[in-house]
Scaffold this motif. Structure first.
Motif, PDB file in Angstrom:
ATOM      1  N   MET A   1      33.777 -20.999 -27.892  1.00  0.00           N
ATOM      2  CA  MET A   1      34.101 -19.596 -27.831  1.00  0.00           C
ATOM      3  C   MET A   1      32.831 -18.759 -27.935  1.00  0.00           C
ATOM      4  SD  MET A   1      36.908 -18.071 -27.432  1.00  0.00           S
ATOM      5  CE  MET A   1      37.704 -16.573 -27.629  1.00  0.00           C
ATOM      6  N   ARG A   2      31.869 -19.240 -28.663  1.00  0.00           N
ATOM      7  CA  ARG A   2      30.622 -18.518 -28.876  1.00  0.00           C
ATOM      8  C   ARG A   2      29.826 -18.369 -27.590  1.00  0.00           C
ATOM      9  NH1 ARG A   2      28.766 -16.026 -33.112  1.00  0.00           N
ATOM     10  NH2 ARG A   2      26.841 -16.563 -34.131  1.00  0.00           N
ATOM     11  N   GLU A   3      29.894 -19.337 -26.713  1.00  0.00           N
ATOM     12  CA  GLU A   3      29.165 -19.296 -25.445  1.00  0.00           C
ATOM     13  C   GLU A   3      29.715 -18.208 -24.530  1.00  0.00           C
ATOM     14  OE1 GLU A   3      29.211 -23.120 -23.717  1.00  0.00           O
ATOM     15  OE2 GLU A   3      28.382 -24.100 -25.466  1.00  0.00           O
ATOM     16  N   ALA A   4      30.997 -17.977 -24.544  1.00  0.00           N
ATOM     17  CA  ALA A   4      31.612 -16.964 -23.681  1.00  0.00           C
ATOM     18  C   ALA A   4      31.205 -15.555 -24.097  1.00  0.00           C
ATOM     19  CB  ALA A   4      33.122 -17.100 -23.711  1.00  0.00           C
ATOM     20  N   GLU A   5      30.878 -15.365 -25.358  1.00  0.00           N
ATOM     21  CA  GLU A   5      30.504 -14.041 -25.836  1.00  0.00           C
ATOM     22  C   GLU A   5      29.065 -13.685 -25.495  1.00  0.00           C
ATOM     23  OE1 GLU A   5      31.290 -14.053 -30.000  1.00  0.00           O
ATOM     24  OE2 GLU A   5      33.457 -14.188 -29.725  1.00  0.00           O
ATOM     25  N   ASN A   6      28.228 -14.666 -25.265  1.00  0.00           N
ATOM     26  CA  ASN A   6      26.808 -14.421 -25.021  1.00  0.00           C
ATOM     27  C   ASN A   6      26.430 -14.646 -23.558  1.00  0.00           C
ATOM     28  OD1 ASN A   6      26.340 -13.861 -27.723  1.00  0.00           O
ATOM     29  ND2 ASN A   6      26.039 -16.016 -28.222  1.00  0.00           N
ATOM     30  N   TRP A   7      27.146 -14.128 -22.643  1.00  0.00           N
ATOM     31  CA  TRP A   7      26.815 -14.309 -21.231  1.00  0.00           C
ATOM     32  C   TRP A   7      25.877 -13.203 -20.775  1.00  0.00           C
ATOM     33  CZ3 TRP A   7      28.079 -10.670 -17.510  1.00  0.00           C
ATOM     34  CH2 TRP A   7      28.966  -9.679 -17.913  1.00  0.00           C
ATOM     35  N   SER A   8      25.137 -13.482 -19.737  1.00  0.00           N
ATOM     36  CA  SER A   8      24.198 -12.486 -19.209  1.00  0.00           C
ATOM     37  C   SER A   8      24.091 -12.650 -17.699  1.00  0.00           C
ATOM     38  CB  SER A   8      22.823 -12.644 -19.857  1.00  0.00           C
ATOM     39  OG  SER A   8      22.272 -13.888 -19.493  1.00  0.00           O
ATOM     40  N   VAL A   9      23.568 -11.617 -17.051  1.00  0.00           N
ATOM     41  CA  VAL A   9      23.384 -11.627 -15.605  1.00  0.00           C
ATOM     42  C   VAL A   9      21.902 -11.767 -15.319  1.00  0.00           C
ATOM     43  CG1 VAL A   9      23.661 -10.302 -13.496  1.00  0.00           C
ATOM     44  CG2 VAL A   9      25.391 -10.156 -15.281  1.00  0.00           C
ATOM     45  N   GLN A  10      21.564 -12.700 -14.470  1.00  0.00           N
ATOM     46  CA  GLN A  10      20.164 -12.868 -14.097  1.00  0.00           C
ATOM     47  C   GLN A  10      19.800 -11.837 -13.039  1.00  0.00           C
ATOM     48  OE1 GLN A  10      19.477 -16.845 -12.854  1.00  0.00           O
ATOM     49  NE2 GLN A  10      19.933 -17.719 -14.864  1.00  0.00           N
ATOM     50  N   ARG A  11      18.599 -11.340 -13.072  1.00  0.00           N
ATOM     51  CA  ARG A  11      18.157 -10.312 -12.126  1.00  0.00           C
ATOM     52  C   ARG A  11      17.311 -10.941 -11.022  1.00  0.00           C
ATOM     53  NH1 ARG A  11      17.175  -4.731 -15.126  1.00  0.00           N
ATOM     54  NH2 ARG A  11      18.820  -4.911 -16.650  1.00  0.00           N
ATOM     55  N   GLN A  12      17.813 -11.981 -10.446  1.00  0.00           N
ATOM     56  CA  GLN A  12      17.094 -12.674  -9.402  1.00  0.00           C
ATOM     57  C   GLN A  12      17.814 -12.443  -8.078  1.00  0.00           C
ATOM     58  OE1 GLN A  12      16.954 -16.759 -10.392  1.00  0.00           O
ATOM     59  NE2 GLN A  12      14.786 -16.950  -9.975  1.00  0.00           N
ATOM     60  N   VAL A  13      17.113 -11.972  -7.077  1.00  0.00           N
ATOM     61  CA  VAL A  13      17.680 -11.761  -5.746  1.00  0.00           C
ATOM     62  C   VAL A  13      16.975 -12.718  -4.799  1.00  0.00           C
ATOM     63  CG1 VAL A  13      18.033 -10.116  -3.890  1.00  0.00           C
ATOM     64  CG2 VAL A  13      18.124  -9.344  -6.254  1.00  0.00           C
ATOM     65  N   THR A  14      17.745 -13.542  -4.139  1.00  0.00           N
ATOM     66  CA  THR A  14      17.148 -14.535  -3.254  1.00  0.00           C
ATOM     67  C   THR A  14      16.940 -13.945  -1.863  1.00  0.00           C
ATOM     68  OG1 THR A  14      19.283 -15.388  -2.549  1.00  0.00           O
ATOM     69  CG2 THR A  14      18.300 -16.391  -4.506  1.00  0.00           C
ATOM     70  N   LEU A  15      16.080 -14.586  -1.115  1.00  0.00           N
ATOM     71  CA  LEU A  15      15.807 -14.169   0.250  1.00  0.00           C
ATOM     72  C   LEU A  15      17.072 -14.322   1.110  1.00  0.00           C
ATOM     73  CD1 LEU A  15      13.601 -13.148   2.130  1.00  0.00           C
ATOM     74  CD2 LEU A  15      13.006 -15.519   2.625  1.00  0.00           C
ATOM     75  N   GLY A  16      17.844 -15.322   0.838  1.00  0.00           N
ATOM     76  CA  GLY A  16      19.094 -15.537   1.576  1.00  0.00           C
ATOM     77  C   GLY A  16      20.076 -14.389   1.373  1.00  0.00           C
ATOM     78  N   LEU A  17      20.168 -13.879   0.157  1.00  0.00           N
ATOM     79  CA  LEU A  17      21.056 -12.755  -0.133  1.00  0.00           C
ATOM     80  C   LEU A  17      20.604 -11.503   0.599  1.00  0.00           C
ATOM     81  CD1 LEU A  17      23.452 -11.617  -1.715  1.00  0.00           C
ATOM     82  CD2 LEU A  17      21.866 -11.122  -3.575  1.00  0.00           C
ATOM     83  N   ILE A  18      19.295 -11.237   0.595  1.00  0.00           N
ATOM     84  CA  ILE A  18      18.771 -10.073   1.315  1.00  0.00           C
ATOM     85  C   ILE A  18      19.046 -10.205   2.806  1.00  0.00           C
ATOM     86  CG2 ILE A  18      16.649  -8.873   1.964  1.00  0.00           C
ATOM     87  CD1 ILE A  18      15.587  -9.562  -0.840  1.00  0.00           C
TER      88      ILE A  18
END
Length: 79
Positions: A1-18
């Motif tokens: 349960m503790r892992e679900a509370e500490n989630w984060s978003v990475q600020r990485q944008v790949t060339l494929g996404l662009i």
């Protein structure tokens, strides 16, 4: 349960996404350009056919009046 509370978003944008976003945006712009051209063509076509539709409506009214006259003539002949 503790892992679900500490989630984060990475600020990485790949060339494929662009590349995917650019490709999708260009496709949408091309599509909207084609839709605009088709709309212009349909408007011009409608403007050309408008006088013909009016003439057709007048002819239909004249034919209806002529048919009514013929019916009256036939009734008088039958009497």
């Amino acid at each position: 349960m503790r892992e679900a509370e500490n989630w984060s978003v990475q600020r990485q944008v790949t060339l494929g996404l662009i590349f995917a976003i650019l490709l999708q945006t260009s496709g949408a712009l091309i599509w909207s350009g084609r839709v605009g051209e088709r709309l212009d063509y349909l408007e011009q076509s409608s403007d050309r056919q408008s006088p013909l539709a009016e003439r057709l409506a007048r002819l239909e009214a004249e034919v209806r009046l002529a048919r009514e006259s013929l019916v009256r003539i036939e009734r008088r002949m039958d009497e």
